[in-house]
Design an enzyme around this catalytic site. Structure first.
Site, mmCIF file in Angstrom:
data_model
loop_
_atom_site.group_PDB
_atom_site.id
_atom_site.type_symbol
_atom_site.label_atom_id
_atom_site.label_comp_id
_atom_site.label_asym_id
_atom_site.label_seq_id
_atom_site.Cartn_x
_atom_site.Cartn_y
_atom_site.Cartn_z
ATOM 1 N N ASP A 1 4.100 0.721 -3.998
ATOM 2 C CA ASP A 1 3.640 -0.869 -4.683
ATOM 3 C C ASP A 1 3.181 -1.640 -4.085
ATOM 4 O O ASP A 1 4.457 -2.350 -3.183
ATOM 5 C CB ASP A 1 5.455 -1.781 -5.404
ATOM 6 C CG ASP A 1 4.885 -2.721 -5.519
ATOM 7 O OD1 ASP A 1 3.742 -2.633 -6.405
ATOM 8 O OD2 ASP A 1 6.279 -3.697 -6.116
ATOM 9 N N TYR B 1 -0.017 -10.033 -0.078
ATOM 10 C CA TYR B 1 0.902 -9.593 0.404
ATOM 11 C C TYR B 1 0.232 -9.539 1.664
ATOM 12 O O TYR B 1 0.799 -9.775 2.889
ATOM 13 C CB TYR B 1 1.334 -8.283 0.145
ATOM 14 C CG TYR B 1 2.427 -7.890 -1.252
ATOM 15 C CD1 TYR B 1 2.277 -9.617 -1.955
ATOM 16 C CD2 TYR B 1 3.170 -6.941 -1.549
ATOM 17 C CE1 TYR B 1 2.948 -9.328 -3.354
ATOM 18 C CE2 TYR B 1 3.049 -6.715 -2.528
ATOM 19 C CZ TYR B 1 3.788 -8.202 -3.493
ATOM 20 O OH TYR B 1 4.752 -8.244 -4.981
#
Length: 181
Positions: free
Chosen positions: A51, A56
């Site tokens: 995931d 990020y």
């Protein structure tokens, strides 16, 4: 962990999604390279659902690890279920967000692409979770549906297999000015 021991859910079209996977959020605590190495170790141990999310800040590093694992024969691309997310500032250009994630992850396609938040508002990288953009707007059903339709087009093109939503809370009519779908 044996991949044969990981339960999976059967999706509407017969495809399978592993019930256990690895999340890649963590660059607020560790560097992108450490996250990528953890993903590689997880894959070597049997994890097949990964995931990811462009926000990020580690998809390039994870992609480099994927590429090594593919080249070494540890895993084939089709054995992984790779997910990413369209960040708030990319709701108007989902294709560009998707292509960038595919390029960074070096994976050819995404198994699932999520709309990361229902609101198309920009949050600066590294900002506090409570930070609010003064230009933020309330939820718009029209904008959400436009973003979703862009995802549907990517499914038809074969860039993604499935569509998801994440980080949504229950919206009450008075909070959305009656713009519920």
């Amino acid at each position: 962990m044996s991949t044969g021991n990981i339960p999976s859910y059967t999706l509407f079209d017969g495809g399978k999604i592993p019930c256990i996977g690895m999340g890649t959020f963590g660059s607020d605590r560790v560097c992108a390279e450490d996250v990528a190495h953890a993903v590689a170790g997880g894959i070597r141990c049997g994890f097949r659902l990964i995931d990811c999310a462009s926000c990020y800040g580690n998809e390039q590093e994870i992609g480099a690890e994927f590429e090594k694992l593919f080249e070494e024969g540890v895993v084939k691309r089709e054995e992984l279920f790779i997910m990413s997310k369209v960040w708030n500032d990319m709701h108007r250009d989902v294709r560009a967000s998707c292509r960038k994630s595919i390029e960074d992850l070096r994976c050819g396609y995404l198994d699932m692409l999520f709309i990361h938040w229902p609101f198309p508002n920009y949050h600066a990288p590294g900002c506090d979770g409570d930070a609010r953009n003064p230009d933020s707007r309330p939820f718009s059903a029209e904008e959400f549906l436009d973003t979703y339709r862009q995802l549907e087009a990517l499914v038809r093109e074969g860039l993604i297999r499935y569509i998801g939503t994440v980080s949504y809370t229950h919206l009450r009519a008075h909070e959305t000015r009656g713009n519920l779908v």
